[in-house]
Design an enzyme around this catalytic site. Structure first.
Site, PDB file in Angstrom:
ATOM      1  N   LEU A   1      43.654  37.823  39.699  1.00 32.76           N
ATOM      2  CA  LEU A   1      42.365  37.344  39.464  1.00 32.76           C
ATOM      3  C   LEU A   1      42.270  36.192  38.307  1.00 32.76           C
ATOM      4  CD1 LEU A   1      40.383  40.477  40.069  1.00 32.76           C
ATOM      5  CD2 LEU A   1      40.649  38.773  41.630  1.00 32.76           C
ATOM      6  N   ASP A   2      41.459  35.408  38.215  1.00 33.67           N
ATOM      7  CA  ASP A   2      41.189  34.517  37.083  1.00 33.67           C
ATOM      8  C   ASP A   2      40.986  35.439  36.005  1.00 33.67           C
ATOM      9  OD1 ASP A   2      41.997  32.393  38.509  1.00 33.67           O
ATOM     10  OD2 ASP A   2      39.797  31.905  38.875  1.00 33.67           O
ATOM     11  N   ARG A   3      41.186  35.007  34.783  1.00 32.43           N
ATOM     12  CA  ARG A   3      40.734  35.602  33.492  1.00 32.43           C
ATOM     13  C   ARG A   3      39.603  36.194  33.608  1.00 32.43           C
ATOM     14  NH1 ARG A   3      41.225  32.500  27.942  1.00 32.43           N
ATOM     15  NH2 ARG A   3      39.526  31.364  28.872  1.00 32.43           N
TER      16      ARG A   3
ATOM     17  N   ARG B   1      36.428  29.277  43.847  1.00 28.72           N
ATOM     18  CA  ARG B   1      35.873  28.094  42.964  1.00 28.72           C
ATOM     19  C   ARG B   1      35.680  26.837  43.493  1.00 28.72           C
ATOM     20  NH1 ARG B   1      38.641  29.535  37.559  1.00 28.72           N
ATOM     21  NH2 ARG B   1      37.176  27.984  36.437  1.00 28.72           N
TER      22      ARG B   1
END
Length: 319
Positions: free
Chosen positions: A137-139, A237
């Site tokens: 997962l993205d930060r 996104r």
């Protein structure tokens, strides 16, 4: 531990560079696969393979993976929300702001550092810096991740991920309203030609498919469920920005979007932007077949407080 030998046949859907195919099939990083290629540990139809080699359907691949070296990383006493653990795997509810594994600029304080403190054994398939990591997962995205504790579980889960047998549903808030309550985005993704840190829709990219469903419609935003059919970097996104509805507070693909809104709801949009502290994206549901028992596992993670408070405010504005 002994070296492992993997014998694979190139499938119809896998024609391309050997390093990319092996990374997908074995659940390894591209960097680690390329290192195996440089060390002469990969052969195609009995001949040593170069990383740029393009293979064809039916080609026979042999990969020798040396014994995993101990992970020389620091275990850090970082709080971690482990929602499930057994002998094969761990499911973690990752907080926003935490990087999944070490990378340049993030050598400590990652989820892997925390896992090494809380978990005594992790799969070594991902290499020294990514032990046990099946997906990321993205930060600034919160939510559910599955982590492998054994190499067997890691290979099984990586195969399931590639074959789209792991179900992942995210909650997201986007600017504007979708034209229909349900929508599928099928747009291939690759690195942005002008900025390698960004992803972009590209005809020559990798297949990427996202399924959208509107949960709630607010004044100037939609609250969505997004189901991933594929899992490319930044997929949700980029896809949502591509159709003109970026995720609220996305600093890369939707920065300052609210400033372009006018009309009676302009103040509402600005207030929403003020209240959302980071990109509104949360991995809320995760389902997969257990690699040992075969039982279908399903997990759900509620929105964390920083996002649930936004939802409560938006709902109050509707009344």
């Amino acid at each position: 531990m002994e070296a492992q030998t993997h014998n694979l046949i190139v499938r119809e859907t896998e024609v391309g560079r050997v390093d990319r195919i092996l990374a997908d099939r074995l659940g390894m990083s591209r960097t680690r696969v390329q290192k195996l290629l440089l060390e002469g540990l990969v052969s195609v139809n009995g001949e040593p393979a170069r990383k740029s080699l393009v293979v064809a359907i039916g080609d026979e691949l042999e990969v020798v993976v040396p014994p995993v070296q101990p992970v020389n990383m620091i275990a850090e006493e970082i709080p971690l929300n482990i929602v499930h653990e057994d002998d094969a795997l761990v499911v973690v509810d990752k907080p926003a702001g935490m990087v999944v594994h070490p990378a340049p600029g993030h050598r400590s304080g990652t989820m892997v550092n925390a896992l090494l403190y809380h978990i005594s054994d992790l799969s070594g398939v991902g290499g020294r810096l990514r032990p046990g990591i099946v997906h990321r997962l993205d930060r600034d995205t919160s939510g559910l991740l599955v982590v492998a504790k054994t190499d067997q579980a890691h290979h099984f889960l990586s195969d399931a991920l590639r074959e789209r047998r792991i179900k992942r549903i995210y909650r997201a808030v986007i600017w504007g309203h979708l034209s229909t309550n349900m929508m599928t985005i099928n747009a291939s993704l690759g690195r942005d030609s002008k900025d390698r840190k960004r992803m972009a829709v590209r005809e020559d990219g990798r297949v990427a498919i996202s399924h959208l469903r509107v949960r709630e419609q607010w004044a100037r935003a939609d609250f969505l469920d997004v189901r991933l059919q594929t899992g490319r970097t930044h997929q949700i996104r980029v896809h949502l920005a591509h159709i003109g509805h970026p995720i609220v507070a996305d600093p890369v693909y939707g920065a300052g979007w609210e400033r372009g809104m006018g009309g009676a709801q302009r103040a509402w949009a600005r207030e929403l932007a003020r209240r959302v502290p980071r990109q509104f994206l949360h991995a809320a549901e995760l389902s997969f077949e257990h690699p040992v028992t075969g039982i279908e596992m399903h997990f759900e993670a509620d929105l964390p407080d920083d996002l649930s408070s936004v939802v409560a405010w938006a709902r109050s504005e509707l009344s």
